[in-house]
Design a protein around this motif. Structure first.
Motif, PDB file in Angstrom:
ATOM      1  N   GLU A  77       0.832  -1.205   0.000  1.00  0.00           N
ATOM      2  CA  GLU A  77       0.000   0.000   0.000  1.00  0.00           C
ATOM      3  C   GLU A  77       0.866   1.255   0.000  1.00  0.00           C
ATOM      4  OE1 GLU A  77      -2.652  -0.893   3.260  1.00  0.00           O
ATOM      5  OE2 GLU A  77      -3.429  -2.500   1.997  1.00  0.00           O
ATOM      6  N   ALA A 120       1.989   2.040  -3.416  1.00  0.00           N
ATOM      7  CA  ALA A 120       0.942   2.684  -4.210  1.00  0.00           C
ATOM      8  C   ALA A 120       0.855   4.161  -3.880  1.00  0.00           C
ATOM      9  CB  ALA A 120      -0.398   2.011  -3.939  1.00  0.00           C
ATOM     10  N   THR A 131      -1.698  -1.968  -7.530  1.00  0.00           N
ATOM     11  CA  THR A 131      -3.092  -2.081  -7.959  1.00  0.00           C
ATOM     12  C   THR A 131      -3.399  -3.528  -8.325  1.00  0.00           C
ATOM     13  OG1 THR A 131      -2.811   0.090  -8.938  1.00  0.00           O
ATOM     14  CG2 THR A 131      -4.788  -1.108  -9.542  1.00  0.00           C
ATOM     15  N   THR A 191      -3.371  -5.894  -5.174  1.00  0.00           N
ATOM     16  CA  THR A 191      -4.491  -5.710  -4.241  1.00  0.00           C
ATOM     17  C   THR A 191      -5.780  -6.303  -4.793  1.00  0.00           C
ATOM     18  OG1 THR A 191      -3.409  -3.630  -3.730  1.00  0.00           O
ATOM     19  CG2 THR A 191      -5.558  -3.986  -2.747  1.00  0.00           C
ATOM     20  N   GLY A 248      -4.790  -1.624 -13.582  1.00  0.00           N
ATOM     21  CA  GLY A 248      -3.372  -1.264 -13.535  1.00  0.00           C
ATOM     22  C   GLY A 248      -2.958  -0.538 -14.807  1.00  0.00           C
ATOM     23  N   ARG A 306      -4.022   2.985 -14.863  1.00  0.00           N
ATOM     24  CA  ARG A 306      -3.149   3.866 -14.100  1.00  0.00           C
ATOM     25  C   ARG A 306      -1.911   4.217 -14.932  1.00  0.00           C
ATOM     26  NH1 ARG A 306      -0.277   3.733  -8.224  1.00  0.00           N
ATOM     27  NH2 ARG A 306       0.296   5.912  -8.448  1.00  0.00           N
TER      28      ARG A 306
END
Lengths: 288, 291
Positions: free
Chosen positions: B111, B114, B159, B162, B209, B212
């Motif tokens: 996390e 990210a 991403t 998770t 992903g 992004r």
């Protein structure tokens, strides 16, 4: 419930004050003298340094500095939305005509000079290039260092982004208005050009003189020959101010007519000994 | 009576909050279209299909979007290829193999990854990764599509992990038990039963992903060299659509052809991310329906 209304009123009141505060402030400043300078992004750092020193010396004077590019600044001057236009290029014929049609008499002030250094990696054996050779490297006619007397290695061409005033100046005066090669890597900032040239042995880039000097041993500034037969001139404060170094440009202020009042005292300050000292401190070359 | 009013008011607040997003998206589309539209008349949309992006020129300005589109696609493609194995294997490990302690250790770090601002990753890439890429592949510059893709993969991996992990741990326990009962080893169960069952969730994770990656600006602007050339080689410089908008919008004369062309770049980019989102949404829905 009532308490909530009170809270709301307090919040709204604070907001209103926040909004109103700058208005009062600018009224106050107008009494002392208020100058707006708009234009070249290259010059923003220099003009802000001037403005800061000027405001320190003169209580009640306020100078506001914004960028946006030389063209934007000139347009703003002609439209009457700025007092002074900062421009890293001269006004074009078209812009002079537009001023004339508006009945404006625009006055030019050369306030500083800027040299553009061509830099290579310190391990590159090349020491000098002519303006024409640099132009050919940047238009893509030369792609190998052996075409300019170096080893058989491909040239890594580094340039600023097309939004940069330096990009346009270099295109006009070194590339002679031809297009950059599409293979040129466009770097978002001068510092990234310096970094890449210092790590990539066969790279070439161009940076403002101040940045080149500051980089020290990390990059090598090339001597530039105006013509093939002339002696190379290395960029320095001295050669730029004498006009011997060929990739240099004057930095201008433009005003409507002869400056008066607060505008005059600001420009006078920029041209003073102290103002010109700031020019040198920010990496440009003094005019006097 | 009072509580009913209150309920209504609260409902109104929530409805308007929810519909703000729709309104804003619609306004953005409208705004982009409005700013870009005059380009269709002068100099004409055919300009956009050229091979060359040369917006500042004394000779002839060119606004061909091809190098920018291929640039964005190349970087996204490479980043996805790099990120998928890491992301999926990571997700499998965390949800199926890792002990509770390991899971508690890994998850916060993923996390955290990210949450690193892209400009920091870009700076790290420029100073640390660029010279490494140059030396490892024997190139004459590390400012390549590959360098950008490596960093973007780094940003996409959290991403992918998770969301894939979510999908994998949602596979019904009965599947795994059935597999074990048939005599499959743990590894066989993971790869032959669990992962295929979670596949649509994993695909949706990869799509998000990619979303992004394609929209990322700062990293690619700092390390890919931004040369607008049409290429398929990972060792060449590329100029992505996002970097073009970010680099040029600041100084472009308001209302010029160049300004309008940048809005076209924005429209193409928006359509591409929109499609990606649509596809991943569909896939994700299919996976949820199956549950």
């Amino acid at each position: 419930m009532k308490q909530r209304i009170k809270l709301l009123a307090a919040v709204l009141g604070t907001l209103a004050m926040l909004v109103a505060f700058p208005v009062f402030q600018s009224f106050e400043a107008q009494a002392g003298g208020y100058v707006t300078v708009k234009g070249s992004d290259t010059m923003v750092h220099l003009v802000s340094s001037w403005a800061e020193a000027f405001m320190n010396h003169n209580e009640g004077m306020e100078v506001s500095v914004t960028g946006g590019g030389s063209g934007t600044g000139i347009a703003a001057l002609l439209n009457g939305t700025t007092d002074v236009c900062a421009a890293s290029r001269q006004m074009k014929e078209k812009e002079y005509k537009l001023a004339e049609s508006k009945g404006l008499d625009v006055m030019e002030h050369v306030v500083a000079r800027d040299g553009i250094a061509v830099v290579v990696n310190p391990r590159n054996p090349i020491e000098t290039l002519s303006v024409e050779q640099i132009g050919k490297i940047y238009t893509g006619a030369y792609t190998n260092w052996n075409q300019v007397g170096g080893p058989d290695k491909p040239i890594l061409v580094l340039s600023r982004e097309s939004s940069s005033g330096t990009y346009v100046f270099f295109q006009e005066h070194v590339l002679k208005k031809r297009d950059y090669t599409t293979r040129a890597r466009l770097m978002p900032a001068t510092s990234t050009i310096i970094h890449s040239v210092s790590t990539d042995q066969w790279a070439i880039g161009y940076v403002g003189l101040g940045y080149g000097v500051e980089a020290g041993d990390k990059v090598k500034m090339l001597g530039v020959k105006k013509d093939e037969n002339e002696h190379p001139v290395y960029p320095s404060e001295k050669t730029v101010s004498s006009g011997a170094y060929s990739i240099a440009r004057p930095l201008h202020f433009y005003t409507k007519g002869a400056p008066t009042g607060a505008i005059k005292s600001f420009i006078d300050f920029c041209m003073s000994k102290e103002g010109q000292k700031i020019v040198i401190e920010t990496g440009y070359v003094a005019v006097q | 009576m009072k509580s009913k009013m209150k309920e209504k008011a609260i409902k109104l607040v929530f409805t308007s909050a929810a519909s703000t997003a729709i309104l804003i998206v619609a306004l953005i589309f409208l705004f982009l279209g409005n700013e870009a539209a005059p380009f269709a008349k002068v100099p004409g949309l055919s300009e956009l299909f050229g091979q060359k992006w040369m917006p500042v020129s004394f000779e002839k300005e060119s606004f061909g979007l091809l190098p920018l589109i291929t640039g964005s696609l190349l970087v996204t493609f490479l980043a996805t290829i790099i990120a998928v194995p890491f992301g999926v294997c990571g997700a499998v490990y965390i949800s199926e193999v890792a002990s509770r302690f390991e899971r508690e250790l890994f998850k916060p770090f993923i996390e955290l990854l990210a949450g690193i601002p892209s400009v920091v990753i870009g700076f790290f890439g420029l100073i640390v990764l660029t010279p490494i890429v140059k030396d490892v592949f024997g190139l004459y510059s590390g400012l390549t599509a590959l360098t950008g893709a490596l960093l973007l993969a780094l940003m996409a991996i959290p991403t992918i992990i998770t969301i894939s992990e979510d999908a994998i741990s949602n596979v019904p326990k009965s599947y795994k038990e059935a597999s074990a009962a048939l005599g499959a080893s743990e590894l066989q169960t993971v790869w032959k039963v669990t992962v295929p069952a979670a596949l649509s969730g994993i695909i949706a994770a990869v799509m998000l992903g990619m979303g992004r990656v394609i929209g990322e600006t700062m990293v690619v602007m700092m390390v890919t060299g931004n040369a607008a050339i049409v290429t398929g080689s990972p060792f060449e410089s590329v100029r992505t659509m996002t970097a073009t908008i970010a680099a040029e919008m600041g100084e472009v004369p308001f209302g010029s052809d160049h300004y309008r062309a940048l809005f076209w770049v924005g429209i193409v980019l928006l359509i591409m991310t929109f499609m990606l989102n649509l596809v991943s949404h569909r896939v994700l829905k299919k996976y949820q329906d199956k549950q």
